[in-house]
Design a protein around this motif. Structure first.
Motif, mmCIF file in Angstrom:
data_model
loop_
_atom_site.group_PDB
_atom_site.id
_atom_site.type_symbol
_atom_site.label_atom_id
_atom_site.label_comp_id
_atom_site.label_asym_id
_atom_site.label_seq_id
_atom_site.Cartn_x
_atom_site.Cartn_y
_atom_site.Cartn_z
ATOM 1 N N THR A 69 0.854 -1.183 0.000
ATOM 2 C CA THR A 69 0.000 0.000 0.000
ATOM 3 C C THR A 69 0.892 1.236 0.000
ATOM 4 O O THR A 69 2.108 1.135 0.190
ATOM 5 N N PHE A 70 0.278 2.405 -0.187
ATOM 6 C CA PHE A 70 1.054 3.644 -0.175
ATOM 7 C C PHE A 70 0.196 4.815 0.247
ATOM 8 O O PHE A 70 -1.034 4.765 0.198
ATOM 9 N N ASN A 71 0.883 5.853 0.695
ATOM 10 C CA ASN A 71 0.281 7.169 0.876
ATOM 11 C C ASN A 71 1.327 8.197 0.494
ATOM 12 O O ASN A 71 2.495 7.866 0.288
ATOM 13 N N GLN A 72 0.891 9.455 0.356
ATOM 14 C CA GLN A 72 1.782 10.496 -0.142
ATOM 15 C C GLN A 72 1.714 11.729 0.738
ATOM 16 O O GLN A 72 0.770 11.912 1.503
ATOM 17 N N SER A 73 2.703 12.587 0.554
ATOM 18 C CA SER A 73 2.709 13.891 1.202
ATOM 19 C C SER A 73 2.253 14.936 0.198
ATOM 20 O O SER A 73 2.504 14.811 -1.001
ATOM 21 N N TYR A 74 1.613 15.972 0.696
ATOM 22 C CA TYR A 74 1.292 17.128 -0.143
ATOM 23 C C TYR A 74 2.597 17.889 -0.360
ATOM 24 O O TYR A 74 3.314 18.174 0.590
ATOM 25 N N CYS A 75 2.907 18.220 -1.611
ATOM 26 C CA CYS A 75 4.219 18.801 -1.910
ATOM 27 C C CYS A 75 4.152 20.214 -2.484
ATOM 28 O O CYS A 75 5.013 20.621 -3.263
ATOM 29 N N GLY A 76 3.168 20.965 -2.109
ATOM 30 C CA GLY A 76 3.126 22.368 -2.539
ATOM 31 C C GLY A 76 2.216 22.595 -3.715
ATOM 32 O O GLY A 76 1.560 21.693 -4.217
ATOM 33 N N GLY A 77 2.190 23.836 -4.166
ATOM 34 C CA GLY A 77 1.267 24.230 -5.219
ATOM 35 C C GLY A 77 0.086 24.933 -4.577
ATOM 36 O O GLY A 77 0.173 25.419 -3.447
ATOM 37 N N ALA A 78 -1.024 24.968 -5.296
ATOM 38 C CA ALA A 78 -2.222 25.624 -4.758
ATOM 39 C C ALA A 78 -2.649 24.932 -3.470
ATOM 40 O O ALA A 78 -2.529 23.713 -3.338
ATOM 41 N N ARG A 79 -3.120 25.721 -2.522
ATOM 42 C CA ARG A 79 -3.537 25.158 -1.230
ATOM 43 C C ARG A 79 -4.677 24.168 -1.440
ATOM 44 O O ARG A 79 -5.713 24.508 -1.986
ATOM 45 N N PRO A 80 -4.477 22.924 -1.009
ATOM 46 C CA PRO A 80 -5.519 21.906 -1.211
ATOM 47 C C PRO A 80 -6.619 22.013 -0.154
ATOM 48 O O PRO A 80 -6.418 22.565 0.928
ATOM 49 N N SER A 81 -7.762 21.460 -0.501
ATOM 50 C CA SER A 81 -8.863 21.395 0.461
ATOM 51 C C SER A 81 -8.542 20.337 1.502
ATOM 52 O O SER A 81 -7.631 19.520 1.327
ATOM 53 N N GLU A 82 -9.304 20.313 2.575
ATOM 54 C CA GLU A 82 -9.131 19.283 3.611
ATOM 55 C C GLU A 82 -9.373 17.897 3.022
ATOM 56 O O GLU A 82 -8.700 16.932 3.396
ATOM 57 N N GLU A 83 -10.324 17.806 2.096
ATOM 58 C CA GLU A 83 -10.596 16.527 1.439
ATOM 59 C C GLU A 83 -9.378 16.038 0.663
ATOM 60 O O GLU A 83 -9.038 14.861 0.690
#
Length: 161
Positions: free
Chosen positions: A43-57
């Protein structure tokens, strides 16, 4: 009193037999350990790596654990060490392998699901040498292992704003 001598050829033959016998009986710790039937899911998960601010979802989606299908990983005992096992997942991320007990570091191969990991950069040497997970196989213990690979940001790309 009678003293007999051994010809040099006989001496070396006896020495050779003794060494061969010793080598045949010498066993390493690993060769004594039994193999375990290990199965589970990659399995895997990722980190948010910048760019436009993402929603909580979107942040929750990055952090959620998802199957990693059609992917091959390598296991080593030490960082940068020799790869001991190769595990390949099926279309659902499941795998089966016979393994000896021990702690292993998990490395990603160049054979991975491009659909699941579209942002992974296999040309980045730092990333290819990164440890993405750790797993400990226990003799006679649990038989189902979920190996979760965590993908941070590409260390070869500049940080996004």
């Amino acid at each position: 009193m009678r003293i007999t001598s051994i010809a040099s050829g006989e001496f070396f033959f006896l020495l050779f037999i003794c060494c061969l016998s010793y080598a045949a009986n010498a066993q390493t710790k690993d060769s004594l350990q039994p193999y375990n039937d290990v199965q589970g899911r990659l399995t895997f998960n990722q980190s948010y790596c910048g760019g436009a601010r993402p929603s909580e979802e979107m942040l929750a989606q990055y952090d959620s654990i998802r199957p990693l299908p059609n992917t091959t990983v390598y296991l080593a005992r030490t960082k940068g060490g020799k790869f001991i096992y190769k595990i390949s997942s099926d279309e659902k991320g499941k795998f089966k392998k016979k393994m000896r007990a021990g702690k292993y570091l998990v490395y990603l191969s160049r054979n991975y699901s491009k659909e699941a990991l579209p942002y992974f950069n296999p040309k980045c040497t730092k990333w290819m040498k990164s440890v993405f997970a750790e797993v400990e196989v226990i003799n006679g213990g649990k038989k189902l292992y979920n190996i979760n690979l965590h993908f941070g940001c590409d260390p070869c790309s500049p940080p996004r704003p």
